[in-house]
Enzyme design. Structure first.
Site, mmCIF file in Angstrom:
data_model
loop_
_atom_site.group_PDB
_atom_site.id
_atom_site.type_symbol
_atom_site.label_atom_id
_atom_site.label_comp_id
_atom_site.label_asym_id
_atom_site.label_seq_id
_atom_site.Cartn_x
_atom_site.Cartn_y
_atom_site.Cartn_z
ATOM 1 N N GLY A 263 101.488 49.163 1.300
ATOM 2 C CA GLY A 263 102.449 49.796 1.481
ATOM 3 C C GLY A 263 103.260 51.070 0.724
ATOM 4 O O GLY A 263 103.872 51.754 1.618
ATOM 5 N N ASP A 264 103.143 50.853 -0.567
ATOM 6 C CA ASP A 264 103.941 51.827 -1.109
ATOM 7 C C ASP A 264 102.866 53.088 -1.369
ATOM 8 O O ASP A 264 103.977 53.844 -0.994
ATOM 9 C CB ASP A 264 103.891 51.622 -2.621
HETATM 10 P P1 ADP Z 1 102.575 45.775 2.767
HETATM 11 O O1 ADP Z 1 102.816 44.564 3.159
HETATM 12 O O2 ADP Z 1 102.171 46.488 1.780
HETATM 13 O O3 ADP Z 1 104.370 47.367 3.554
HETATM 14 P P2 ADP Z 1 101.133 46.598 5.059
HETATM 15 O O4 ADP Z 1 100.330 45.020 5.184
HETATM 16 O O5 ADP Z 1 101.731 46.321 5.981
HETATM 17 O O6 ADP Z 1 101.547 46.596 3.593
HETATM 18 O O7 ADP Z 1 99.560 47.894 5.317
HETATM 19 C C1 ADP Z 1 100.113 49.399 4.985
HETATM 20 C C2 ADP Z 1 99.339 50.105 4.959
HETATM 21 O O8 ADP Z 1 98.297 49.840 4.388
HETATM 22 C C3 ADP Z 1 99.100 50.030 6.641
HETATM 23 O O9 ADP Z 1 100.187 50.465 7.952
HETATM 24 C C4 ADP Z 1 97.674 50.640 6.634
HETATM 25 O O10 ADP Z 1 97.722 52.192 6.573
HETATM 26 C C5 ADP Z 1 97.303 50.058 5.159
HETATM 27 N N1 ADP Z 1 96.443 48.476 5.235
HETATM 28 C C6 ADP Z 1 96.606 47.396 5.396
HETATM 29 N N2 ADP Z 1 95.713 46.837 4.943
HETATM 30 C C7 ADP Z 1 94.385 47.513 6.028
HETATM 31 C C8 ADP Z 1 92.926 46.822 6.253
HETATM 32 N N3 ADP Z 1 92.851 45.758 5.927
HETATM 33 N N4 ADP Z 1 92.716 48.219 7.163
HETATM 34 C C9 ADP Z 1 92.840 48.993 7.201
HETATM 35 N N5 ADP Z 1 94.698 50.404 6.142
HETATM 36 C C10 ADP Z 1 95.130 48.863 6.374
#
Ligand code: ADP
Length: 316
Positions: A263-264
């Site tokens: 997310g960062d």
């Molecule tokens: P956080 O909890 O760190 O905010 P997220 O799980 O919501 O993270 O993911 C943040 C971003 O990372 C997503 O919007 C996407 O762009 C990328 N991302 C996370 N997991 C995946 C995955 N399995 N495949 C592709 N992109 C991913």
């Protein structure tokens, strides 16, 4: 043209990776700090100037951190140096299955005392920034009086047309109770121009029964620009001046190695493009591409070589 001036407010802690006594790896990291580093990497300092606002001590370690951060290209004019306080610290232990456990020593960190000064550097200079970035962790480490000072400066910035960006990173252990977190998060949304919402964190903060309920709750927030992240599922974006939600696909990642800083880095990728005038969709696409790279490597800050091709292309 003058550069866009960005400042992130938060905490960067010392990081120790060790399993038992003996050799350890000593580093540093933190959510808003990771975003600042990736934003610096994704843009030229002629276009976007990246400042990090936090509290540090007056000790040797704090001085070494400053040196490192400057070498990474961050501006440190908004840092406050607090006598008698040290940087916070966390230890990462990894078991034989690769499962990681985090232990924190951060209750008395210098970052928590940022607003101890009668007027902080950030309060003095707030109107010189075009974009101010903070997270749920920034809010969690501050006491009530400090949070009110932060909200006051963010509200003024938003009223003056600046882009105030809130990332909803939620760490339940940092909050005495859920109700307080809910009140503070609603206040944070109120003073933000842009909200970066991770759906499962939103569900946890507002105790929504399902992700579907969390989505409806997030989509109903009254914030000019909202980005909703949901791991590998499409990122949802509602740009300023629009009532439509756009679905921006994430990248296909065959093997996820470590989701630290997903997310960062997304936030950094998004803002690197958005603050340079690109549409919210193009910005989210770039954020997804950067985050996809980051999760294919171990650690929060991955080697520059692993993203060099991505950051040298004008956009994807
Ligand atoms: P956080 O909890 O760190 O905010 P997220 O799980 O919501 O993270 O993911 C943040 C971003 O990372 C997503 O919007 C996407 O762009 C990328 N991302 C996370 N997991 C995946 C995955 N399995 N495949 C592709 N992109 C991913």
């Amino acid at each position: 043209m003058k550069p866009v001036r960005f400042a992130a407010i938060g905490e960067c802690m010392l990081e120790v990776q060790a399993n038992g006594f003996g050799p350890a790896i000593f580093s540093y990291g933190g959510d808003t700090f990771n975003t600042s580093v990736y934003l610096r990497r994704c843009t030229s300092s002629k276009d976007i100037e990246v400042s990090y606002a936090t509290g540090l001590g007056t000790d040797q370690l704090s001085q070494s951190l400053q040196k490192e951060w400057r070498a990474l290209g961050l501006k440190l004019n908004e840092v406050e140096y607090i006598e008698g306080r040290l940087p916070g610290m966390y230890l990462i232990e990894t078991d034989t299955h690769g499962e990681r456990t985090f232990h924190f020593w951060r209750e008395n960190s210098a970052a928590r005392a940022y607003f101890q000064a009668p007027e902080t550097a950030l309060e003095k200079h707030a109107d010189t920034f075009d974009c101010l970035y903070f997270s749920g962790i920034t809010l969690a480490i501050l006491d009530t009086a400090s949070r009110q000072r932060l909200f006051a400066l963010l509200n003024t910035a938003k009223t003056n047309g600046k882009r105030v960006v809130f990332d909803n990173n939620f760490r339940p252990k940092l909050w005495p109770d859920r109700k307080l977190a809910q009140t503070v998060y609603l206040e944070a949304f109120d003073c933000s121009h842009t909200a970066m919402i991770t759906l499962d964190d939103h569900q946890a903060v507002f105790e929504c029964a399902s992700l579907q309920d969390a989505l409806a709750h997030a989509q109903n927030l009254s914030i000019p620009e909202i980005i909703i992240k949901q791991g590998s599922s499409p990122t949802l974006v509602r740009p300023e001046h629009s009532t439509d939600w756009r679905h921006v696909s994430t990248q296909v990642v065959e093997q996820v190695i470590d989701t630290t800083a997903a997310g960062d880095s997304f936030a950094a990728g998004y803002l690197s493009r958005r603050l340079s005038g690109y549409s919210a969709e193009v910005s989210a696409d770039f954020g997804n591409a950067l985050a996809a790279r980051v999760i294919q490597h171990r650690g929060a800050i991955i080697p520059l070589e692993a993203i060099q091709d991505l950051i040298s292309s004008p956009t994807i």
